[in-house]
Design a protein around this motif. Structure first.
Motif, PDB file in Angstrom:
ATOM      1  N   THR A  72       0.842  -1.194   0.000  1.00  0.00           N
ATOM      2  CA  THR A  72       0.000   0.000   0.000  1.00  0.00           C
ATOM      3  C   THR A  72       0.874   1.240   0.000  1.00  0.00           C
ATOM      4  O   THR A  72       2.027   1.213   0.468  1.00  0.00           O
ATOM      5  CB  THR A  72      -0.940   0.000   1.226  1.00  0.00           C
ATOM      6  OG1 THR A  72      -1.853   1.091   1.129  1.00  0.00           O
ATOM      7  CG2 THR A  72      -0.145   0.137   2.514  1.00  0.00           C
ATOM      8  N   LEU A  80      -6.831   7.213   7.606  1.00  0.00           N
ATOM      9  CA  LEU A  80      -7.285   5.856   7.321  1.00  0.00           C
ATOM     10  C   LEU A  80      -8.497   5.468   8.164  1.00  0.00           C
ATOM     11  O   LEU A  80      -8.988   4.348   8.042  1.00  0.00           O
ATOM     12  CB  LEU A  80      -6.147   4.864   7.570  1.00  0.00           C
ATOM     13  CG  LEU A  80      -4.863   5.078   6.756  1.00  0.00           C
ATOM     14  CD1 LEU A  80      -3.822   4.020   7.108  1.00  0.00           C
ATOM     15  CD2 LEU A  80      -5.166   5.054   5.261  1.00  0.00           C
ATOM     16  N   SER A  93      -7.799   4.788   0.156  1.00  0.00           N
ATOM     17  CA  SER A  93      -6.573   3.997   0.211  1.00  0.00           C
ATOM     18  C   SER A  93      -5.899   4.000  -1.149  1.00  0.00           C
ATOM     19  O   SER A  93      -6.464   4.455  -2.145  1.00  0.00           O
ATOM     20  CB  SER A  93      -6.887   2.553   0.637  1.00  0.00           C
ATOM     21  OG  SER A  93      -7.732   1.941  -0.334  1.00  0.00           O
TER      22      SER A  93
END
Length: 258
Positions: A72, A80, A93
């Protein structure tokens, strides 16, 4: 005696630009960074890197069930909180997935599910393309075109797709043979443009595909045809089932409630 209240004030000793010297500079944002679950040298030297930015491309690539989450991208200013435990198209994301064809070649998919500001675009592009970790042989970027950047009028009831390429891609032949080149006089900006510029600097064969309109299942259908016919190898997994509902952009919908 002159009236101090009505007398014109003396001219300032400072120029307008000098007043900024008394303003405290904004703190520098931490640099974006990559996190990998189990870095594999082969997966980080992919034969193909596909970066999805537009809502239809995110919707399409998220449905590929054979992909494996390998990492990621963290942008420190993006919270988040509220994200799902399992990857979801509603998350804010930027996940990185790997798929492999029957010849063992690695293909990376990057799903950019949050907006990247103009100030951060080049830093993130540098991180994803030929940084210290990811060094792709070819790159395909999937973005959308905004009506304000298009020379002429975009029809609201018609689905369109265009391409831009690096010189290296043009020299070996276009990948997206059925798409016209982006019209002269029109403009591409933002993160997609930064990615293509990065590929040109590093002399990587790359194609930027932009579609219109910015949402809708008709765009997903065109992208599916383009990706599985012209982009992915013939023996790559093709397990996408198009949904009949309209494609929604959760990135902007979620910001209404934050």
């Amino acid at each position: 005696m002159e009236d101090a209240l009505t007398e014109a004030p003396p001219p300032s000793r400072f120029f307008i630009e000098d007043l900024d010297n008394f303003t405290k500079p904004s703190p520098l944002l931490p640099s974006p960074f990559l996190l990998f679950s189990n870095p594999n040298p082969n997966s980080l030297r992919p034969s193909l890197l596909i970066i999805a930015i537009s809502s239809p491309s995110l919707h399409l690539l998220h449905q590929i069930s054979s992909k494996t989450l390998v990492g990621t991208l963290i942008l420190p200013e993006i919270s988040l909180s509220g994200n799902y435990i399992e990857p979801s198209p509603k998350d804010k994301s930027c996940n990185i997935y790997a798929i492999n064809d029957e010849d063992g070649r690695s293909i990376l998919l990057v799903l950019v599910q949050f907006s990247i500001s103009a100030e951060r675009s080049h830093a993130v592009a540098k991180l994803l393309i030929d940084g210290n970790q990811i060094r792709p042989e070819k790159v395909v970027i999937l973005d959308s075109v905004e009506s304000r950047n298009f020379r002429g009028k975009l029809p609201p009831d018609e689905t369109l797709g265009f391409k831009l390429e690096t010189l290296e891609q043009k020299s070996i032949g276009s990948m997206l043979k059925d798409l016209d080149y982006f019209p002269s006089g029109s403009v591409i900006d933002g993160f997609g443009a930064a990615l293509l510029a990065r590929c040109q600097i590093k002399k990587i064969p790359a194609t930027l595909c932009v579609t219109w309109p910015q949402n809708g299942s008709s765009v997903v259908s065109i992208l599916k045809s383009v990706i599985f016919r012209d982009v992915l190898p013939k023996n790559a997994p093709n397990d996408v089932v198009l949904e009949s509902d309209s494609v929604r952009d959760f990135r902007f919908e979620s910001e209404l409630y934050t």
